[in-house]
Design an enzyme around this catalytic site. Structure first.
Site, PDB file in Angstrom:
ATOM      1  N   ARG A 292     -41.391  14.614  30.705  1.00  0.00           N
ATOM      2  CA  ARG A 292     -41.251  15.807  29.857  1.00  0.00           C
ATOM      3  C   ARG A 292     -42.406  16.084  28.915  1.00  0.00           C
ATOM      4  NH1 ARG A 292     -34.972  15.594  28.298  1.00  0.00           N
ATOM      5  NH2 ARG A 292     -34.457  15.951  30.454  1.00  0.00           N
ATOM      6  N   HIS A 353     -35.614  18.942  21.512  1.00  0.00           N
ATOM      7  CA  HIS A 353     -34.445  18.610  22.332  1.00  0.00           C
ATOM      8  C   HIS A 353     -33.796  17.287  21.950  1.00  0.00           C
ATOM      9  CE1 HIS A 353     -32.013  18.590  25.968  1.00  0.00           C
ATOM     10  NE2 HIS A 353     -32.545  17.452  26.363  1.00  0.00           N
TER      11      HIS A 353
HETATM   12  P1  FAD Z   1     -23.373  13.773  19.675  1.00  0.00           P
HETATM   13  O1  FAD Z   1     -22.736  14.024  20.975  1.00  0.00           O
HETATM   14  O2  FAD Z   1     -24.410  14.732  19.228  1.00  0.00           O
HETATM   15  O3  FAD Z   1     -22.192  13.721  18.619  1.00  0.00           O
HETATM   16  C1  FAD Z   1     -22.470  13.646  17.231  1.00  0.00           C
HETATM   17  C2  FAD Z   1     -21.149  13.606  16.503  1.00  0.00           C
HETATM   18  O4  FAD Z   1     -21.394  13.242  15.162  1.00  0.00           O
HETATM   19  C3  FAD Z   1     -20.425  14.933  16.476  1.00  0.00           C
HETATM   20  O5  FAD Z   1     -19.050  14.692  16.647  1.00  0.00           O
HETATM   21  C4  FAD Z   1     -20.670  15.436  15.062  1.00  0.00           C
HETATM   22  O6  FAD Z   1     -19.630  16.235  14.550  1.00  0.00           O
HETATM   23  C5  FAD Z   1     -20.694  14.127  14.308  1.00  0.00           C
HETATM   24  N1  FAD Z   1     -21.399  14.176  13.036  1.00  0.00           N
HETATM   25  C6  FAD Z   1     -22.700  14.426  12.787  1.00  0.00           C
HETATM   26  N2  FAD Z   1     -22.938  14.387  11.466  1.00  0.00           N
HETATM   27  C7  FAD Z   1     -21.762  14.098  10.878  1.00  0.00           C
HETATM   28  C8  FAD Z   1     -21.339  13.957   9.546  1.00  0.00           C
HETATM   29  N3  FAD Z   1     -22.176  14.100   8.490  1.00  0.00           N
HETATM   30  N4  FAD Z   1     -20.034  13.685   9.294  1.00  0.00           N
HETATM   31  C9  FAD Z   1     -19.144  13.566  10.307  1.00  0.00           C
HETATM   32  N5  FAD Z   1     -19.490  13.698  11.595  1.00  0.00           N
HETATM   33  C10 FAD Z   1     -20.780  13.966  11.867  1.00  0.00           C
HETATM   34  N6  FAD Z   1     -28.694  13.586  27.807  1.00  0.00           N
HETATM   35  C11 FAD Z   1     -28.494  13.071  29.046  1.00  0.00           C
HETATM   36  O7  FAD Z   1     -28.474  11.849  29.220  1.00  0.00           O
HETATM   37  N7  FAD Z   1     -28.288  13.911  30.096  1.00  0.00           N
HETATM   38  C12 FAD Z   1     -28.297  15.268  29.980  1.00  0.00           C
HETATM   39  O8  FAD Z   1     -28.092  15.985  30.941  1.00  0.00           O
HETATM   40  C13 FAD Z   1     -28.534  15.822  28.692  1.00  0.00           C
HETATM   41  N8  FAD Z   1     -28.563  17.172  28.510  1.00  0.00           N
HETATM   42  C14 FAD Z   1     -28.690  17.669  27.245  1.00  0.00           C
HETATM   43  C15 FAD Z   1     -28.632  19.048  27.054  1.00  0.00           C
HETATM   44  C16 FAD Z   1     -28.704  19.577  25.775  1.00  0.00           C
HETATM   45  C17 FAD Z   1     -28.627  21.070  25.576  1.00  0.00           C
HETATM   46  C18 FAD Z   1     -28.857  18.707  24.664  1.00  0.00           C
HETATM   47  C19 FAD Z   1     -28.943  19.249  23.272  1.00  0.00           C
HETATM   48  C20 FAD Z   1     -28.932  17.332  24.861  1.00  0.00           C
HETATM   49  C21 FAD Z   1     -28.855  16.805  26.142  1.00  0.00           C
HETATM   50  N9  FAD Z   1     -28.909  15.425  26.356  1.00  0.00           N
HETATM   51  C22 FAD Z   1     -28.712  14.923  27.614  1.00  0.00           C
HETATM   52  C23 FAD Z   1     -28.937  14.492  25.227  1.00  0.00           C
HETATM   53  C24 FAD Z   1     -27.510  13.981  24.976  1.00  0.00           C
HETATM   54  O9  FAD Z   1     -26.598  15.049  25.148  1.00  0.00           O
HETATM   55  C25 FAD Z   1     -27.348  13.405  23.586  1.00  0.00           C
HETATM   56  O10 FAD Z   1     -28.377  12.507  23.313  1.00  0.00           O
HETATM   57  C26 FAD Z   1     -26.027  12.673  23.450  1.00  0.00           C
HETATM   58  O11 FAD Z   1     -24.973  13.491  23.860  1.00  0.00           O
HETATM   59  C27 FAD Z   1     -25.814  12.223  22.026  1.00  0.00           C
HETATM   60  O12 FAD Z   1     -24.516  11.727  21.914  1.00  0.00           O
HETATM   61  P2  FAD Z   1     -24.045  11.083  20.549  1.00  0.00           P
HETATM   62  O13 FAD Z   1     -22.672  10.577  20.788  1.00  0.00           O
HETATM   63  O14 FAD Z   1     -25.068  10.153  20.055  1.00  0.00           O
HETATM   64  O15 FAD Z   1     -24.010  12.329  19.536  1.00  0.00           O
HETATM   65  C1  SIN Z   2     -31.646  15.264  29.435  1.00  0.00           C
HETATM   66  O1  SIN Z   2     -31.917  15.717  28.329  1.00  0.00           O
HETATM   67  O2  SIN Z   2     -31.594  14.049  29.660  1.00  0.00           O
HETATM   68  C2  SIN Z   2     -31.389  16.181  30.583  1.00  0.00           C
HETATM   69  C3  SIN Z   2     -31.359  17.568  30.123  1.00  0.00           C
HETATM   70  C4  SIN Z   2     -31.498  18.465  31.284  1.00  0.00           C
HETATM   71  O3  SIN Z   2     -30.497  18.733  31.919  1.00  0.00           O
HETATM   72  O4  SIN Z   2     -32.622  18.871  31.548  1.00  0.00           O
END
Ligand code: FAD
Ligand code: SIN
Length: 535
Positions: A292, A353
Site C-alpha cells: 500500500r 486508513h
Molecule cells: P474497532 O473495530 O475500531 O472498535 C473500536 C471500539 O472502541 C468501538 O466499539 C468504539 O465505540 C470503542 N471506543 C473507542 N473509543 C472509545 C471510548 N473513548 N470509550 C468507549 N468506547 C470507545 N482490516 C482487515 O484486516 N481487513 C479488511 O478488509 C479491512 N478493511 C477495512 C476497511 C475500512 C473502511 C477500515 C476503516 C478499516 C479496515 N480494516 C481492515 C482495518 C480493521 O477494520 C480495523 O483495524 C479493525 O477492525 C480494528 O478493530 P478494533 O477492535 O481494534 O477496533
Molecule cells: C485492509 O485494510 O486490510 C483491507 C481493506 C481493503 O479492503 O482494501
C-alpha cells in the site's frame, strides 16, 4: 455516583474487544463499553477480508515473509509468527460463530474462496463478499449478546483510566483499576472498576482530514494509555489506503484492495496528459499489487505532478456478472452516486486508513501498566512494523483479544482488587457557552495533519505541525479544565494528544521507511529501530 464493579472491563466493542469478552465470559463477569452504537467501530466497515494460510501450496513462512517485507523490516518476528500461526484457527472459530465466508467457486480450491490483495504472494484472504467486517461484527455481537456474563453498554464514552492517583489512598504503582466514562444520553460520569481492563478502542484515522475510518477513530485508547503512563510506539506509521472514493458528498467510502487483487487497474483520467495510461508499472514491477505505501505514494505523485483531483480505478473489463458477484456493496453504493463500475472507472484518492503504531504490548497483550491490557488497532504489537500488510489487522484483533483474555485468566489470583476509587469531581467546572472552540479545533487539527504530516513529509512541515499541536494542546487542556465534559470534548482532547504523538515520532525518525517518507531523509538506515515515546 454508582461504582459499577466487574471482573474485567473492556473498552471497545469491535473485533478485538468482543473476542476478548467471549474468551473471558465463561468464568468472569465482563462489561464491554462502546462510546456510540455497538457496531460503530472500524470492524463493521472492513471490506476486503481476513488473511490466513488455508490452501495447499501456501505456507506460514510465506505469510510471515510477506508481512515482514511490507513492514520494511521493523516487525517483531515473534509477533508475526504468533499471529500467522493462529490465523487458521481464528477463521475456523469465526465460521463456527456463523460468519458466512464466501465458498470456493470451482474445483481445486479449499472450502472458502480466497481473494488476493497487495503485498500477498498468494491468494489467502477469506471474505464475505465485499463487506466482511459487517458479517464479523454481527456474528461476534450476537454471541456476546447471548452470553449471560457479558454486559454490553452503548453510548458510554471512556474519559480516562483510573490509576492509583484516583484512589483515596494514593498509590504510585501505576496499576489500572478501571475507567471514568461519560454516559452520553444523561451527561453523567460513571465509574467502572475491575481487576483488569482491556483497551480495544481502535485506531486514530480521524486525526486526518480525509480518512476511510469512522468518526469514532479519534485515538482515545492511545491518548488514555499515554496519560496514564504507558509507552506508545511507531506513531509515525499512518497507513494511507490508495483507493478511497473521490466524491465531494461522500468523503470516506473505501474501494477495497481486493478490486485490484481481482484485476482492477489504476489509470490516469482522460483529461490528464497521457490520459488512460496505466501508471503503476512505471513505479513498481508488482504494479497495482505492490504494498500500500508504494501504491499510495505513486498515486500521490501523479496527482501532484499533473495537478489532478483523482486517478481512475477500473474493473470494467471484467464480466458484469463477476463484478456483481464479488463487489455487490461497492456496486450498489456507487450506482446511487451515478457510477456504474461495470461500465466505467471509479475516481479514487489515497486517504488515511490505519494506525500502525499504538500502545506497546507484549505477546500476552500486556501494556506497561499492571492491570491494563490492550488488543487490536490501538496497539503496537510488533505485527505491522513500518507498514501493515492488507487484511492482517482483523486477524491481529482475534489473536490478541484471545491472548489478553487468556493471560488474565491465567494470572487471575495475582490481580488485586481495585480498592476504593475517588468519584469524578465536577465541582469546579461549568457548562461551556463556546462549543465553537471544539468544532473549530477539530477541523484545524485534521487539516494541518493532512497538509503537513501526510504521505510525503519534510522536517520543516513537521515542525510547523508541532508548533500548532503545542498551541492547541494548551488551549484544549484549558478548556477541559474549566468546562463540563462532553463526547466531542473527549474526542478533541484525544485527537490533539494523538496528533502530538504522531508528529513527535515522525520528527524523531531520520530515515524513510515503510509509511514514513520524508524528503529530508530519503534513505532507509541499515538498522531497523522502533520509535518509542515514554510519558
Ligand atoms: P474497532 O473495530 O475500531 O472498535 C473500536 C471500539 O472502541 C468501538 O466499539 C468504539 O465505540 C470503542 N471506543 C473507542 N473509543 C472509545 C471510548 N473513548 N470509550 C468507549 N468506547 C470507545 N482490516 C482487515 O484486516 N481487513 C479488511 O478488509 C479491512 N478493511 C477495512 C476497511 C475500512 C473502511 C477500515 C476503516 C478499516 C479496515 N480494516 C481492515 C482495518 C480493521 O477494520 C480495523 O483495524 C479493525 O477492525 C480494528 O478493530 P478494533 O477492535 O481494534 O477496533
Ligand atoms: C485492509 O485494510 O486490510 C483491507 C481493506 C481493503 O479492503 O482494501
Amino acid at each position: 455516583m454508582a461504582d459499577h464493579r466487574y471482573d474485567v472491563i473492556i473498552i471497545g466493542s469491535g473485533a478485538a474487544g468482543l473476542t476478548a469478552a467471549l474468551n473471558l465470559a465463561d468464568t468472569k463477569r465482563v462489561v464491554v463499553l462502546a462510546k456510540g452504537g455497538l457496531a460503530e467501530g472500524s470492524t463493521a466497515w472492513a471490506q476486503g477480508g481476513i488473511a490466513a494460510v488455508l490452501e495447499p501450496g501456501d505456507t506460514f513462512e510465506s505469510h510471515i515473509e510477506d508481512t515482514m517485507v511490507a513492514g520494511a523490516g521493523l516487525n517483531d518476528r515473534r509477533t508475526v509468527e504468533l499471529v500467522v500461526e493462529h490465523a487458521p484457527a481464528a477463521i475456523e472459530r469465526l465460521a463456527s460463530l456463523g460468519v458466512p465466508f464466501n465458498p470456493t467457486e470451482g474445483e481445486g480450491h479449499d472450502r472458502w474462496h480466497l481473494t488476493r490483495e497487495g503485498g500477498h504472494s498468494h491468494r489467502r484472504i477469506v471474505h464475505v463478499d465485499d463487506a466482511t467486517g459487517w458479517a464479523v461484527q454481527q456474528a461476534l455481537l450476537a454471541a456476546a449478546e447471548a452470553h449471560p456474563n457479558i454486559n454490553l453498554v452503548a453510548d458510554m464514552a471512556a474519559i480516562d483510566l483510573v490509576t492509583g492517583r484516583h484512589c483515596d489512598h494514593y498509590s504510585g504503582d501505576g496499576r489500572v483499576r478501571g475507567v471514568y466514562a461519560l454516559h452520553r444520553p444523561s451527561g453523567k460520569v460513571a465509574l467502572f472498576t475491575a481487576r483488569a481492563t482491556i483497551l480495544a478502542t481502535g485506531g486514530a484515522g480521524r486525526v486526518y482530514q480525509f480518512s476511510t475510518a469512522p468518526r469514532g477513530a479519534s485515538g482515545d485508547g492511545i491518548a488514555m494509555a499515554w496519560r496514564a503512563g504507558a509507552r506508545v510506539s511507531n506513531m509515525e506509521f499512518n497507513q494511507f489506503h490508495p483507493t478511497c472514493l473521490y466524491n465531494l458528498e461522500v468523503k470516506n467510502f473505501l474501494i477495497t484492495e481486493a478490486m485490484r487483487g481481482e484485476g482492477g487497474i489504476l489509470k490516469l483520467p482522460p483529461e490528464a496528459p497521457n490520459g488512460g495510461h496505466r501508471f503503476m508499472p512505471d513505479f513498481d514491477p508488482r504494479a497495482e499489487l505492490a504494498p500500500r505505501d508504494v501504491v499510495a505514494r505513486a498515486i500521490d505523485h501523479e496527482i501532484k505532478r499533473l495537478g489532478l483531483d483523482y486517478v481512475h480505478l477500473d474493473i470494467s473489463h471484467r464480466e458484469p456478472a463477476f463484478i456483481e458477484h464479488h463487489f455487490p456493496t461497492i456496486l450498489a453504493k456507487l450506482l446511487t452516486l451515478g457510477i456504474d463500475i461495470r461500465k466505467e472507472p471509479i475516481p479514487v484518492v489515497p486517504a488515511m486508513h490505519y494506525t500502525c503504531g499504538g500502545v506497546v504490548i507484549d505477546l500476552d497483550g500486556r501494556t506497561d501498566l499492571p492491570g491494563l491490557y490492550a488488543a487490536g488497532e490501538v496497539t503496537q504489537s510488533g505485527l505491522h512494523g513500518a507498514n501493515r500488510l492488507a487484511s492482517n489487522s482483523l486477524l491481529e484483533c482475534f489473536v490478541f483479544g484471545e491472548a489478553a483474555a487468556k493471560h488474565i485468566l491465567r494470572s487471575w489470583d495475582d490481580l488485586p482488587d481495585p480498592g476504593v476509587v475517588r468519584e469524578w469531581d465536577e465541582s469546579r467546572v461549568t457548562d461551556s457557552d463556546e462549543d465553537i472552540v471544539v468544532q473549530h479545533n477539530w477541523r484545524e487539527i485534521r487539516r494541518f495533519m493532512w497538509d503537513y504530516v501526510g504521505i510525503v513529509r519534510t522536517t520543516k512541515r513537521l515542525e510547523r505541525a508541532l508548533h500548532r499541536v503545542t498551541l492547541l494542546q494548551r488551549e484544549v487542556e484549558d478548556y477541559y479544565g474549566n468546562y463540563r465534559i462532553t463526547a466531542d470534548l473527549i474526542e478533541l482532547r484525544n485527537l490533539i494528544v494523538t496528533a502530538g504523538l504522531i508528529v513527535r515520532s515522525a520528527l524523531s525518525r531520520h530515515e524513510s521507511r515503510g509509511l514514513h517518507y520524508t524528503l529530508d531523509y530519503p534513505e532507509m538506515l541499515a538498522q531497523a529501530k522502533d520509535t518509542i515515546l515514554v510519558p
